[in-house]
Design a protein around this motif. Structure first.
Motif, short mmCIF file in Angstrom:
data_model
loop_
_atom_site.label_atom_id
_atom_site.label_comp_id
_atom_site.label_asym_id
_atom_site.label_seq_id
_atom_site.Cartn_x
_atom_site.Cartn_y
_atom_site.Cartn_z
N GLY A 126 0.80 -1.22 0.00
CA GLY A 126 0.00 0.00 0.00
C GLY A 126 0.84 1.27 0.00
N LEU A 127 2.14 1.13 0.26
CA LEU A 127 3.03 2.29 0.22
C LEU A 127 3.93 2.22 -1.01
N TRP A 128 4.44 3.37 -1.39
CA TRP A 128 5.35 3.49 -2.52
C TRP A 128 6.65 4.09 -2.03
N ILE A 129 7.77 3.63 -2.55
CA ILE A 129 9.09 4.17 -2.21
C ILE A 129 9.54 5.09 -3.35
N SER A 130 9.99 6.27 -2.98
CA SER A 130 10.57 7.16 -4.00
C SER A 130 12.07 7.18 -3.83
N ARG A 131 12.76 7.27 -4.95
CA ARG A 131 14.23 7.31 -4.97
C ARG A 131 14.67 8.43 -5.90
N ASP A 132 15.79 9.06 -5.55
CA ASP A 132 16.32 10.12 -6.41
C ASP A 132 16.98 9.52 -7.65
N GLN A 133 17.57 10.38 -8.47
CA GLN A 133 18.18 9.93 -9.72
C GLN A 133 19.36 8.99 -9.50
N HIS A 134 19.93 8.97 -8.30
CA HIS A 134 21.07 8.11 -7.99
C HIS A 134 20.65 6.82 -7.29
N GLY A 135 19.34 6.64 -7.08
CA GLY A 135 18.84 5.43 -6.44
C GLY A 135 18.73 5.49 -4.93
N SER A 136 19.06 6.64 -4.33
CA SER A 136 18.96 6.79 -2.88
C SER A 136 17.50 7.00 -2.46
N PRO A 137 17.05 6.31 -1.41
CA PRO A 137 15.67 6.46 -0.96
C PRO A 137 15.37 7.89 -0.51
N MET A 138 14.19 8.37 -0.87
CA MET A 138 13.75 9.71 -0.47
C MET A 138 12.57 9.63 0.49
N ARG A 191 8.75 7.15 1.84
CA ARG A 191 7.60 6.32 1.48
C ARG A 191 6.36 7.20 1.39
N HIS A 192 5.44 6.79 0.51
CA HIS A 192 4.25 7.61 0.27
C HIS A 192 3.05 6.70 0.06
N HIS A 193 1.88 7.27 0.29
CA HIS A 193 0.65 6.48 0.16
C HIS A 193 0.23 6.28 -1.29
N GLY A 194 0.72 7.08 -2.17
CA GLY A 194 0.37 6.92 -3.58
C GLY A 194 1.45 7.44 -4.49
N ARG A 195 1.59 6.84 -5.63
CA ARG A 195 2.63 7.28 -6.57
C ARG A 195 2.34 8.68 -7.08
N GLU A 196 1.08 9.00 -7.28
CA GLU A 196 0.71 10.32 -7.78
C GLU A 196 0.99 11.40 -6.72
N ASP A 197 0.84 11.06 -5.44
CA ASP A 197 1.14 12.00 -4.36
C ASP A 197 2.58 12.50 -4.48
N ARG A 198 3.49 11.60 -4.69
CA ARG A 198 4.91 11.96 -4.78
C ARG A 198 5.19 12.79 -6.04
N ALA A 199 4.58 12.42 -7.14
CA ALA A 199 4.79 13.16 -8.38
C ALA A 199 4.30 14.60 -8.22
N GLU A 200 3.14 14.78 -7.59
CA GLU A 200 2.63 16.12 -7.37
C GLU A 200 3.54 16.91 -6.43
N PHE A 201 4.05 16.25 -5.38
CA PHE A 201 4.95 16.92 -4.45
C PHE A 201 6.20 17.42 -5.17
N LEU A 202 6.80 16.60 -6.01
CA LEU A 202 8.01 16.98 -6.73
C LEU A 202 7.76 18.13 -7.69
#
Length: 63
Positions: free
Chosen positions: A36-48, A50-61
């Motif tokens: 139910g959670l999504w992990i976001s990583r930067d361009q180098h693969g480092s974890p940034m 966890r989020h409840h939705g993939r779209e949530d993170r995209a909007e935040f960025l």
């Protein structure tokens, strides 16, 4: 001021590439340890985080 547009592109491995203003910003993928959670990583693969939705993170960025 308006936020740049964002796009989620399927990465072919179950995750998504987040592009903001046409440039790669991060990737998001399902968290297998915490369903139910999504992990976001930067361009180098480092974890940034966890989020409840993939779209949530995209909007935040994009803001």
């Amino acid at each position: 001021m308006t936020a740049p547009s964002h796009v989620l592109e399927d990465d072919g491995a179950g995750g998504f590439l987040v592009r903001v203003g046409g440039e790669p910003a991060s990737t998001v993928s399902p968290d297998t340890a915490r369903p139910g959670l999504w992990i976001s990583r930067d361009q180098h693969g480092s974890p940034m985080g966890r989020h409840h939705g993939r779209e949530d993170r995209a909007e935040f960025l994009a803001t």
